[in-house]
Design a protein around this motif. Structure first.
Motif, PDB file in Angstrom:
ATOM      1  N   ALA A 199      -2.220  -2.711   1.212  1.00 34.90           N
ATOM      2  CA  ALA A 199      -2.051  -1.040   1.264  1.00 34.90           C
ATOM      3  C   ALA A 199      -1.236  -0.973   1.154  1.00 34.90           C
ATOM      4  CB  ALA A 199      -3.098  -0.932   2.421  1.00 34.90           C
ATOM      5  N   SER A 241       2.116   1.112   2.218  1.00 32.56           N
ATOM      6  CA  SER A 241       3.016   1.762   3.742  1.00 32.56           C
ATOM      7  C   SER A 241       3.864   1.079   4.045  1.00 32.56           C
ATOM      8  CB  SER A 241       1.396   1.389   5.122  1.00 32.56           C
ATOM      9  OG  SER A 241       1.989  -0.404   5.593  1.00 32.56           O
ATOM     10  N   SER A 278      -4.466   1.878  -0.831  1.00 29.96           N
ATOM     11  CA  SER A 278      -6.036   2.095  -0.717  1.00 29.96           C
ATOM     12  C   SER A 278      -5.963   2.531   0.781  1.00 29.96           C
ATOM     13  CB  SER A 278      -6.093   0.045  -0.571  1.00 29.96           C
ATOM     14  OG  SER A 278      -6.311  -0.362   0.210  1.00 29.96           O
ATOM     15  N   SER A 279      -6.952   2.634   1.323  1.00 29.01           N
ATOM     16  CA  SER A 279      -7.457   3.218   2.225  1.00 29.01           C
ATOM     17  C   SER A 279      -7.978   1.858   3.243  1.00 29.01           C
ATOM     18  CB  SER A 279      -8.052   4.663   2.027  1.00 29.01           C
ATOM     19  OG  SER A 279      -8.632   5.333   3.541  1.00 29.01           O
ATOM     20  N   ASN A 280      -7.844   1.888   4.267  1.00 24.42           N
ATOM     21  CA  ASN A 280      -9.187   0.843   5.271  1.00 24.42           C
ATOM     22  C   ASN A 280     -10.102   0.925   5.231  1.00 24.42           C
ATOM     23  OD1 ASN A 280      -7.742   2.386   7.436  1.00 24.42           O
ATOM     24  ND2 ASN A 280      -6.655   0.296   7.549  1.00 24.42           N
ATOM     25  N   PRO A 334     -11.336   0.306  -2.068  1.00 29.37           N
ATOM     26  CA  PRO A 334      -9.990   0.778  -2.344  1.00 29.37           C
ATOM     27  C   PRO A 334      -9.777   2.184  -3.022  1.00 29.37           C
ATOM     28  CG  PRO A 334      -9.900  -0.903  -3.625  1.00 29.37           C
ATOM     29  CD  PRO A 334     -11.277  -1.035  -2.511  1.00 29.37           C
ATOM     30  N   SER A 355      -2.816   5.671   5.928  1.00 28.61           N
ATOM     31  CA  SER A 355      -2.980   4.334   4.951  1.00 28.61           C
ATOM     32  C   SER A 355      -1.708   3.560   5.510  1.00 28.61           C
ATOM     33  CB  SER A 355      -2.973   4.133   3.794  1.00 28.61           C
ATOM     34  OG  SER A 355      -2.262   5.033   3.263  1.00 28.61           O
TER      35      SER A 355
END
Length: 743
Positions: free
Chosen positions: A5, A7, A30-32, A37, A179
């Motif tokens: 991800a 960030s 991607s979002s966790n 994702p 994210s």
């Protein structure tokens, strides 16, 4: 290798937020918050790409630690083709680049992302950011990151109904912000008196744009034309537009606010029908939504409740909506054999056993109206015998022989006219047990001729009392009476759901009645489960029928909507304003719901997703986006009973905040539910913690109360608390008087 991800610094382990990397990279973002994702891509305007591209190429030539002022962009070549660079984590957790220049037909596959330049010296990371990182550039990077996430998910947003499209886009922006690890930039923004990133969830892009513009205005020198501010153009979504959208979504689902205070929802069951004025009193006290749980009662009872709600709402000229919860695949204890129809009446006594106050008994004719609202009897006794009741006067004594053969009496203290007859309040000074068929006569009669007969005594509550160390047997149904000699006398309950028996394993924890009782599964068979009780009250805890069963560690394969839910949905669609969907866990449950709603053409029926499980919490954002494909008004309920058992009590505070944040970003109204003012509802006295819980719940669009003996007092108290917030009433505090000397 696996994609990571993108960030500002890794978010999966906050203990290493200042962990760093030595290699430049571009990442898929991607979002966790869900399993699959949400990859990001963003094709910027050509003039922005040119100016940003120069800096990007410069960074690629220097393999050195650079400040966290990074680029989120797509690089286009002269032929308007997409040049893709994808970064990935290698086994040593360094970042590597693989470059792939090729023509891409689908613009949704533009690869874009963030370049990270952390370093291994964790202790110097913050200082490096302070020396090299520019707050304005960081904010721009976050802004571009959010827009990139939106562009990559353009097809997902496009699938949403136009009513929800704006909210869906803002939810994507929020997920993009989540994210990233933005702790440091939050402190920097706070230090200069600008944005609070914790409060911008309902309008992410508009707030970021406003912050960027304010920082631009603070700059002492004008910007070079080649580095034009990305937020200088008007934002597509303004803060006021987003706020209005959130308010509009709330009004569509649960109605406009009254007196600018949070809505009050009250659960009503079949027991409310015994009092003709109960629902009218509930609305008078401040309730604006009535909830009916389809797990209890039947359509005939639901219809009568709804009829009374609509009639009272019209008479009082107070709008009130109906929410009906589908039962869902919840595991519950089954029905138990009814107890004997006998009623215990006891006066209040002191520690020495002496009477303090007599028990108050309501005596009236069979079929007559219940006691008036201002009367709170300890027991209700219905009598078959019109002449007997007609001749009663205040001061008369009613004599009878109770179920034990003890001679007892009731003395008439008050008389009330009621619908279909007359009612009396009588005092009882000695404990007695009254059953159906008990004969009544008045004092002074020359003979003990029966003038009245007690009828309609309800069966006593049936339960098993469990203590720590006890064994409990759960069977598929009550017809299974096969008891081994070793299990004879062991408490037993039933559960008709096959999911329970097919999924659990020995050693797994199991909870009953919203976590009041805990145990460990010792053994299983096709038709029985043996549980050893590990937690209960000091004197044991009652477990009765229709109480919840939770197995937090078991992967039970529930069906999204049960056959009962689908049948009940026909009734709900034609009688209610809102349907509550219990135990939603993933997108598949939402898809099934969409199919059933479309089949019935229920596009105006409000939908509330009840978050009660770990999977439901984990998949909340993606489920909201899926539900937004329909035009139906949408809401979320924080069902804290099952949720606390499933996820752990100690996490509930953070879970509440997370759900409020996600729903705030999606402009989805939230219902704050379970155990609100529970002590007040049941005993008439609230705890201090309950009052502060309500204060926290004011951030939700609606607060729900469950039924109980003192529900009217609870509604009035909740209404007072909510009104004090909306009218800015504050507790009086003595002002500080400044003086130049001590007195």
């Amino acid at each position: 290798m696996k994609f990571g991800a993108a960030s500002l610094s890794p978010v999966t382990n906050h203990a290493s937020n200042y962990g760093t990397y030595t290699t430049e990279a571009l990442l898929l973002v991607s979002s966790n918050l869900h399993d699959k994702p949400l990859h990001l891509s963003y094709g910027l305007d050509a003039k922005v790409l040119v100016s940003r591209g120069k800096m990007f190429q410069s960074l690629r030539r220097h393999k050195q630690v650079v400040p966290l002022t990074f680029i989120v962009s797509a690089i286009r070549n002269g032929n308007d083709e997409h040049e893709s660079s994808v970064g990935a984590y290698s086994d040593d957790q360094s970042l590597t680049i693989s470059k792939n220049s090729r023509q891409v037909d689908d613009t949704a596959k533009e690869v874009v992302a963030s370049s990270l330049y952390p370093r291994e010296d964790h202790s110097q990371h913050a200082q490096i950011l302070g020396n090299h990182g520019n707050l304005l550039d960081k904010l721009k990077a976050i802004h571009m990151h959010a827009l990139a996430m939106e562009q990559w998910n353009a097809s997902r947003i496009k699938q949403c109904h136009r009513q929800h499209a704006m909210s869906a886009a803002n939810l994507i922006h929020y997920l993009a912000l989540r994210s990233l690890d933005v702790d440091q930039i939050k402190d920097e923004l706070s230090s200069v008196g600008l944005l609070n990133l914790e409060t911008i969830n309902p309008y992410v892009i508009a707030s970021l744009s406003a912050g960027i513009q304010m920082l631009e205005n603070l700059k002492s020198t004008s910007l070079d034309g080649s580095d034009k501010d990305i937020a200088s153009d008007k934002s597509e979504f303004t803060i006021s537009m987003m706020t209005n959208k959130a308010n509009s979504n709330r009004d569509l689902l649960i109605g406009p606010l009254q007196d600018e205070r949070t809505h009050i929802m009250v659960t009503v069951g079949g027991e409310a029908l015994s009092n003709e004025t109960f629902i009218n009193d509930v609305l008078k006290k401040g309730a604006t939504i009535i909830r009916i749980n389809c797990a209890h009662d039947d359509p005939s009872v639901w219809s009568e409740i709804i009829r009374r709600v609509k009639m009272s709402s019209q008479m009082l000229e107070k709008p009130c909506r109906i929410l009906m919860d589908l039962a869902g695949p919840k595991l519950r204890t089954g029905k138990m054999k009814p107890g004997p129809c006998v009623m215990k009446i006891s006066p209040k006594k002191n520690a020495y056993g002496n009477m303090i106050t007599p028990a108050h008994v309501w005596v009236s004719q069979k079929g007559a109206s219940p006691p008036p609202p201002h009367v709170s009897p300890d027991a209700v006794m219905y009598v078959d015998g019109q002449d007997f009741l007609t001749n009663l006067e205040i001061g008369d004594a009613i004599r009878f022989s109770d179920a034990r053969g003890k001679q007892r009496s009731l003395r008439i203290s008050k008389k009330f006219p009621v619908f279909n007859g007359v009612g009396f309040m009588a005092d009882c000074t000695k404990t007695c047990y009254v059953q159906n068929g008990t004969e009544l006569y008045t004092k002074g009669s020359k003979k003990r001729a029966a003038f009245g007969c007690v009828v309609d005594v309800p069966p006593t509550e049936t339960f098993v009392r469990l203590r720590v160390g006890d064994l409990l047997v759960i069977t598929r149904d009550s017809s299974n009476e096969e008891l081994t000699s070793s299990m004879a006398g062991t408490p037993r309950v039933t559960c008709s759901s096959g999911y329970l028996f097919d999924s659990v394993k020995p050693g797994e924890p199991i909870a009953f009645d919203d976590g009041k009782i805990w145990g460990v599964i010792k053994g299983t068979s096709i038709s029985e489960i043996v549980v050893s009780i590990t937690h209960a009250g000091p004197r044991g805890t009652k477990l009765g029928p229709e109480k919840s069963i939770n197995i937090p560690d078991s992967k039970i394969q529930y069906e999204g909507l049960t056959s009962k839910d689908i049948i009940d949905l026909d009734f709900v669609g034609s009688h209610a304003d809102i349907v509550g969907i219990s135990f939603v866990r993933n997108v598949n449950d939402i898809v099934l719901l969409q199919q059933e709603l479309e089949k019935r053409k229920l596009e105006h029926l409000g939908v509330v997703l009840k978050i009660e499980t770990k999977d439901g919490l984990k998949n909340l954002a993606i489920m909201i986006l899926e539900a937004m494909k329909l035009p139906n008004p949408l809401g979320v309920m924080i069902a804290r009973g099952d949720l606390a058992v499933e996820c752990g009590w100690e996490l509930m505070a953070d879970i509440q905040e997370q759900i409020l944040s996600i729903c705030g970003a999606a402009h989805v109204p939230v219902i704050w539910a379970t155990q609100v003012l529970e002590s007040l509802v049941k005993t008439g006295v609230p705890t201090r913690a309950e009052i502060t819980d309500v204060a926290c719940g004011r951030r939700a669009s609606c607060i729900m109360l469950n039924k109980g003996k003192h529900i009217l007092e609870a509604i009035a108290t909740l209404d007072t608390i909510l009104k004090s917030s909306s009218t800015k009433v504050r507790a009086e505090v003595k002002p500080l008087v400044l003086s130049n000397h001590l007195s």
